[in-house]
Motif scaffolding. Structure first.
Motif, PDB file in Angstrom:
ATOM      1  N   MET A 217       0.774  -1.175  -0.099  1.00 58.83           N
ATOM      2  CA  MET A 217       0.023   0.135   0.123  1.00 58.83           C
ATOM      3  C   MET A 217       1.028   1.316  -0.079  1.00 58.83           C
ATOM      4  SD  MET A 217      -2.690   1.778   2.904  1.00 58.83           S
ATOM      5  CE  MET A 217      -1.339   1.993   3.709  1.00 58.83           C
ATOM      6  N   ILE A 218       1.978   1.047   0.876  1.00 60.05           N
ATOM      7  CA  ILE A 218       2.653   2.407   1.170  1.00 60.05           C
ATOM      8  C   ILE A 218       3.562   2.874  -0.426  1.00 60.05           C
ATOM      9  CG2 ILE A 218       4.739   3.490   2.268  1.00 60.05           C
ATOM     10  CD1 ILE A 218       3.956   1.733   4.717  1.00 60.05           C
ATOM     11  N   PHE A 219       4.037   1.563  -0.910  1.00 64.97           N
ATOM     12  CA  PHE A 219       4.863   1.708  -2.002  1.00 64.97           C
ATOM     13  C   PHE A 219       4.058   2.188  -3.211  1.00 64.97           C
ATOM     14  CE2 PHE A 219       6.941  -0.345  -5.939  1.00 64.97           C
ATOM     15  CZ  PHE A 219       8.096   0.572  -5.701  1.00 64.97           C
ATOM     16  N   THR A 220       2.809   1.487  -3.467  1.00 64.10           N
ATOM     17  CA  THR A 220       2.028   2.030  -4.481  1.00 64.10           C
ATOM     18  C   THR A 220       1.259   3.303  -4.415  1.00 64.10           C
ATOM     19  OG1 THR A 220       0.961  -0.420  -4.621  1.00 64.10           O
ATOM     20  CG2 THR A 220      -0.439   1.291  -5.624  1.00 64.10           C
ATOM     21  N   VAL A 221       1.223   3.915  -3.256  1.00 69.25           N
ATOM     22  CA  VAL A 221       0.632   5.206  -3.030  1.00 69.25           C
ATOM     23  C   VAL A 221       1.680   6.290  -3.654  1.00 69.25           C
ATOM     24  CG1 VAL A 221       0.348   7.074  -1.222  1.00 69.25           C
ATOM     25  CG2 VAL A 221      -1.144   4.681  -1.186  1.00 69.25           C
ATOM     26  N   PHE A 222       3.002   5.863  -3.213  1.00 65.14           N
ATOM     27  CA  PHE A 222       4.403   6.665  -3.556  1.00 65.14           C
ATOM     28  C   PHE A 222       4.515   6.705  -4.991  1.00 65.14           C
ATOM     29  CE2 PHE A 222       5.056   6.895   0.838  1.00 65.14           C
ATOM     30  CZ  PHE A 222       5.481   8.298   1.252  1.00 65.14           C
TER      31      PHE A 222
ATOM     32  N   PHE B 107      -2.198   3.469   7.803  1.00 66.98           N
ATOM     33  CA  PHE B 107      -3.425   3.732   6.709  1.00 66.98           C
ATOM     34  C   PHE B 107      -3.264   5.401   6.657  1.00 66.98           C
ATOM     35  CE2 PHE B 107      -7.705   5.297   5.649  1.00 66.98           C
ATOM     36  CZ  PHE B 107      -7.876   4.488   4.478  1.00 66.98           C
ATOM     37  N   PHE B 108      -3.607   6.059   7.882  1.00 68.97           N
ATOM     38  CA  PHE B 108      -3.778   7.555   7.847  1.00 68.97           C
ATOM     39  C   PHE B 108      -2.526   8.336   7.568  1.00 68.97           C
ATOM     40  CE2 PHE B 108      -7.708   6.430   9.998  1.00 68.97           C
ATOM     41  CZ  PHE B 108      -8.559   6.979   9.360  1.00 68.97           C
ATOM     42  N   VAL B 109      -1.297   7.657   8.206  1.00 73.94           N
ATOM     43  CA  VAL B 109       0.083   8.390   7.998  1.00 73.94           C
ATOM     44  C   VAL B 109       0.064   8.229   6.468  1.00 73.94           C
ATOM     45  CG1 VAL B 109       2.566   8.071   8.154  1.00 73.94           C
ATOM     46  CG2 VAL B 109       0.908   7.745  10.117  1.00 73.94           C
ATOM     47  N   THR B 110      -0.131   7.127   5.758  1.00 72.75           N
ATOM     48  CA  THR B 110       0.139   7.154   4.183  1.00 72.75           C
ATOM     49  C   THR B 110      -0.822   7.916   3.516  1.00 72.75           C
ATOM     50  OG1 THR B 110       0.737   4.665   4.415  1.00 72.75           O
ATOM     51  CG2 THR B 110       0.349   5.408   2.291  1.00 72.75           C
ATOM     52  N   PHE B 111      -1.976   8.231   3.987  1.00 73.26           N
ATOM     53  CA  PHE B 111      -3.125   8.975   3.401  1.00 73.26           C
ATOM     54  C   PHE B 111      -2.483  10.629   3.345  1.00 73.26           C
ATOM     55  CE2 PHE B 111      -6.481  11.944   3.986  1.00 73.26           C
ATOM     56  CZ  PHE B 111      -7.046  11.915   2.743  1.00 73.26           C
ATOM     57  N   PHE B 112      -2.235  10.975   4.682  1.00 69.19           N
ATOM     58  CA  PHE B 112      -1.606  12.390   4.810  1.00 69.19           C
ATOM     59  C   PHE B 112      -0.251  12.648   3.941  1.00 69.19           C
ATOM     60  CE2 PHE B 112      -4.274  12.148   8.450  1.00 69.19           C
ATOM     61  CZ  PHE B 112      -5.394  13.233   8.228  1.00 69.19           C
ATOM     62  N   ILE B 113       0.622  11.763   4.065  1.00 68.67           N
ATOM     63  CA  ILE B 113       1.957  11.723   3.152  1.00 68.67           C
ATOM     64  C   ILE B 113       1.608  11.941   1.464  1.00 68.67           C
ATOM     65  CG2 ILE B 113       4.020  10.809   2.449  1.00 68.67           C
ATOM     66  CD1 ILE B 113       4.301   9.564   5.392  1.00 68.67           C
ATOM     67  N   SER B 114       0.622  11.106   1.158  1.00 67.48           N
ATOM     68  CA  SER B 114       0.380  11.077  -0.200  1.00 67.48           C
ATOM     69  C   SER B 114      -0.364  12.524  -0.720  1.00 67.48           C
ATOM     70  CB  SER B 114      -0.833   9.889  -0.518  1.00 67.48           C
ATOM     71  OG  SER B 114      -2.177  10.469   0.167  1.00 67.48           O
ATOM     72  N   ARG B 115      -0.948  13.255   0.489  1.00 64.35           N
ATOM     73  CA  ARG B 115      -1.166  14.639   0.068  1.00 64.35           C
ATOM     74  C   ARG B 115      -0.337  15.485   0.076  1.00 64.35           C
ATOM     75  NH1 ARG B 115      -4.668  11.790  -1.311  1.00 64.35           N
ATOM     76  NH2 ARG B 115      -6.873  11.954  -1.129  1.00 64.35           N
ATOM     77  N   MET B 116       0.959  15.313   0.562  1.00 68.11           N
ATOM     78  CA  MET B 116       2.006  16.215   0.615  1.00 68.11           C
ATOM     79  C   MET B 116       3.039  16.211  -0.596  1.00 68.11           C
ATOM     80  SD  MET B 116       2.766  15.777   4.629  1.00 68.11           S
ATOM     81  CE  MET B 116       4.143  16.952   4.668  1.00 68.11           C
TER      82      MET B 116
END
Length: 382
Positions: A94-99, A146-155
């Motif tokens: 999930m983390i890798f895909t989001v980045f 989940f939430f950390v990844t979400f907020f980082i994806s917005r940055m």
């Protein structure tokens, strides 16, 4: 031929995992799950290759090999390890895909599906090493990721910019298989839960049998017979039905133990038990009352009980127990009592016991149902 047998075996496992017939175990479930995950990641390799996202295509090739390793670990019986590696990889992907492609591709749906699986894992796979708060801790970690990844994806801007059509296709792909993960694990949960209920019922049935029978002779034990006697008394008082008791004791049993050993004595008890069971009728009941003493509940009057007792006495007299190269013969003395209106259960037991020991004192190897002056010893129920 062996390939056909293996194919039939695999088909049987798949059928049982789907239908739940004959029960399934966690190893079989996770093997099927790992095969499904491998298939999904192969499709991801193709999907991301068509989208020209080589990073995710390469990553899923590596992940496919990773799940092949997990499958082999599960095949060797390392079920808990297989589950943990699977859940760890889903969080990492999930983390890798989001980045790489951003949040909107919907890979987070797999992570949401992990939360109920933690409780499944703790309940059915953890065994003696399970812990009440472990799935809660795992869930909190997953929610945090989940939430950390979400907020980082917005940055940060994703490395690869997908078209709206590609995003929609990827989103639908991930959501569809995330639903499949939740659906099938919920199905597995039901199968394992149902199997655990069946196992519990079987275990309780076994415990009931063990609690009701004598471990050596497999006859009913004293506690079970006492309950049956109370029931017979109630039936007799309410309907006026007759029933009788036959109390038997092996003659000179101590001599058998002293001469041939206690194992031979046990063999004699087992032989007597088999004879007793062969002599009674449907509805009658036999128990080991204690030591070398047995008690029979006979549905019928004194004549019926005397006939059963005499048949037992004769067969035991004719029987030979072979033990340690020796032929051991012995006899049994039996006392009979029959219910009559006004009698208490203690009265019937006392009468059968008195008749038994009257026979012991007057020659043994006999059936006694009415010893002299027996009526003077009866205690009527007040």
């Amino acid at each position: 031929m062996s390939e056909q047998v293996e194919k039939k075996k695999n088909t049987s496992v798949i059928k049982r995992v789907i239908t739940g017939e004959e029960g399934v175990n966690n190893q079989e479930i996770l093997q099927i799950l790992e095969i499904g995950i491998i298939a999904v990641h192969i499709m991801m390799v193709i999907l991301y290759h068509l989208m020209n996202v080589w990073q995710l295509s390469l990553y899923n090739i590596i992940v496919t090999a990773f799940y092949s390793y997990c499958f082999n670990e599960v095949k060797e019986g390392k079920v808990l390890k297989g589950y943990l590696l699977t859940f760890l990889e889903i969080n990492v992907q999930m983390i890798f895909t989001v980045f790489i492609v951003g949040w909107d591709l919907g890979f987070y749906a797999y992570v949401i599906g992990l939360i109920p699986l933690y409780y499944y894992l703790n309940m059915f796979v953890g065994g003696e090493d399970d812990h009440t708060f472990r799935p809660l801790a795992w869930s909190l970690i997953t929610v945090t990721v989940f939430f950390v990844t979400f907020f980082i994806s917005r940055m940060f801007v994703p490395i690869v910019k997908l078209s709206p059509a590609q995003t929609s296709i990827g989103f639908l792909f991930n959501i569809f298989f995330a639903f499949q993960l939740i659906i099938w694990m919920s199905h597995f949960f039901v199968l394992i839960y149902r199997k655990s209920i069946v196992n519990l019922e079987d275990k309780n049935a076994t415990l009931d049998i063990e609690a009701s029978e004598d471990p050596l002779t497999k006859l009913y034990n004293r506690r079970t017979m006492e309950a049956a006697l109370e029931k017979a008394m109630e039936e007799a008082k309410r309907k006026g039905a007759f029933f009788s008791l036959v109390m038997g004791d092996i003659d000179f049993f101590k001599k058998i133990n002293d001469t041939y050993g206690h194992d031979c004595g046990d063999a004699a008890l087992v032989a007597v038990s088999e004879i007793l069971l062969s002599c009674v009728r449907d509805g009658d009941m036999v128990c080991r009352w204690g030591g070398e003493e047995f008690l029979l509940l006979i549905i019928g009057n004194r004549d019926a009980a005397n006939a059963v007792a005499e048949r037992i006495r004769q067969r035991i007299e004719d029987n030979v127990v072979e033990y340690g190269g020796n032929e051991v013969k012995f006899t049994m003395t039996l006392g009979v009592s029959t219910y009559a209106p006004g009698y208490a259960l203690d009265t019937l037991l006392a009468q059968a016991d008195e008749n038994l020991y009257y026979g012991k004192e007057h020659g043994r190897n006999q059936v006694v149902s009415l010893k002299p002056q027996v009526t003077s010893t009866l205690k009527k129920q007040e």
